[in-house]
Design a protein around this motif. Sequence first.
Motif, PDB file in Angstrom:
ATOM      1  N   ILE A  53       0.839  -1.204   0.000  1.00 43.67           N
ATOM      2  CA  ILE A  53       0.000   0.000   0.000  1.00 43.67           C
ATOM      3  C   ILE A  53       0.873   1.252   0.000  1.00 43.67           C
ATOM      4  O   ILE A  53       0.573   2.237  -0.693  1.00 43.67           O
ATOM      5  N   ASP A  54       1.964   1.229   0.759  1.00 46.52           N
ATOM      6  CA  ASP A  54       2.915   2.355   0.727  1.00 46.52           C
ATOM      7  C   ASP A  54       3.355   2.638  -0.701  1.00 46.52           C
ATOM      8  O   ASP A  54       3.379   3.790  -1.154  1.00 46.52           O
ATOM      9  N   THR A  57       0.624   4.041  -3.133  1.00 43.11           N
ATOM     10  CA  THR A  57       0.255   5.447  -2.951  1.00 43.11           C
ATOM     11  C   THR A  57       1.311   6.378  -3.553  1.00 43.11           C
ATOM     12  O   THR A  57       1.084   7.587  -3.638  1.00 43.11           O
ATOM     13  N   GLN A  58       2.452   5.818  -3.978  1.00 41.78           N
ATOM     14  CA  GLN A  58       3.500   6.623  -4.604  1.00 41.78           C
ATOM     15  C   GLN A  58       3.597   6.405  -6.108  1.00 41.78           C
ATOM     16  O   GLN A  58       4.125   7.255  -6.827  1.00 41.78           O
ATOM     17  N   CYS A  87      -6.612   0.355   3.168  1.00 41.47           N
ATOM     18  CA  CYS A  87      -6.338   0.285   1.730  1.00 41.47           C
ATOM     19  C   CYS A  87      -5.998   1.651   1.128  1.00 41.47           C
ATOM     20  O   CYS A  87      -5.398   1.719   0.047  1.00 41.47           O
ATOM     21  N   CYS A  88      -6.405   2.725   1.821  1.00 39.69           N
ATOM     22  CA  CYS A  88      -6.088   4.088   1.366  1.00 39.69           C
ATOM     23  C   CYS A  88      -6.559   4.351  -0.069  1.00 39.69           C
ATOM     24  O   CYS A  88      -5.907   5.080  -0.828  1.00 39.69           O
ATOM     25  N   VAL A  90      -6.510   2.336  -2.545  1.00 35.79           N
ATOM     26  CA  VAL A  90      -5.784   1.546  -3.551  1.00 35.79           C
ATOM     27  C   VAL A  90      -6.616   0.321  -3.930  1.00 35.79           C
ATOM     28  O   VAL A  90      -7.028  -0.444  -3.055  1.00 35.79           O
TER      29      VAL A  90
END
Length: 330
Positions: A53-54, A57-58, A87-88, A90
Amino acid sequence: MRLSFSAACKQPQPLVNFPGGLINMEPFLPRRRKDKVVVVMGATGTGKSRLSIDLATQFPAEIINSDKMQVYKGLDIVTNKVTEEECCGVPHHLLGFVDPNEDFSSVDFRHHASLAVESIIRRGRLPIIAGGSNSYIKSLINHDIKFQSSRYDICYLWIDVSLPVLHSFVSGRVDRMVEAGLVDEVRSVFDPQADYTRGIRQAIGVPEMDRVFRAESAASNDMSRTRLLELAVDEIKANTCKLASRQFQNIVRLRNHLDQRHMHCLDATDALIKRGNEAEEAWEKLVAAPSAMIVRRFLYEDDFMAAIAAAAPPTSIIGAPTVAVAAATH
């Protein structure tokens, strides 16, 4: 962002006429760019979902779950599925979509994962495959030779944690899962006739609770039920630690079959030892930031090499590859 380009058809090999005869020019020409795929591996509890997930998000990416139990619907606490908030935004694929009573084999995973990879790439996005089931990853990569060597470039990120530290961490995670409602969640699917070798009931946390629920239905006294619950939780912890050890050994064996150029090990031990802000800082320093740098280099290495080749001064055909290699290593 376009991550790769695919040739529509195979072109005839270009030939140049030299005094000594025809020379095949194909080795000196730019190779067709391959589609890019990132695979995040690691034992249970090492932070695979968090890292995927990190990264997503990029970069313009979507995540494909490769955890054997998380493919099933239900038992979200037991299987430790990521929440909608985590999940932000994603997109996740192959997460909680299989009937809990059905079997989902490595062949099934390979079929669905391949379709998901192709769909994500067609939309110009990066597929990130993340999960602890190494048999799924091995099936996807090794069975389909095209997937491994012809069409795709794959970057492997292995999150490693010292086993004693990991065992302590996953034991604490079981306690948090119990506090979050694991017992009631498993009770809701309890069936005295259940087959614990099929479907989601294979998940660690389900068979271990069987004696607890049978004691409840037999109207045992409170003390015996409490003791059975304690024993069940201890068994869940022990089995989770055994799973982590097996997964670690499987990754070590799998590594020998992977492309070592794109195999990267990230030691997250300190991030699991520390607490609070120190843990967050350790994760960023040891795992998240290095992984982002690795993926960025992986995604754009073709453009980088093309720029080097374009900037190189005119030279003979025989000397051209040497110039490109020298420039790339400095």
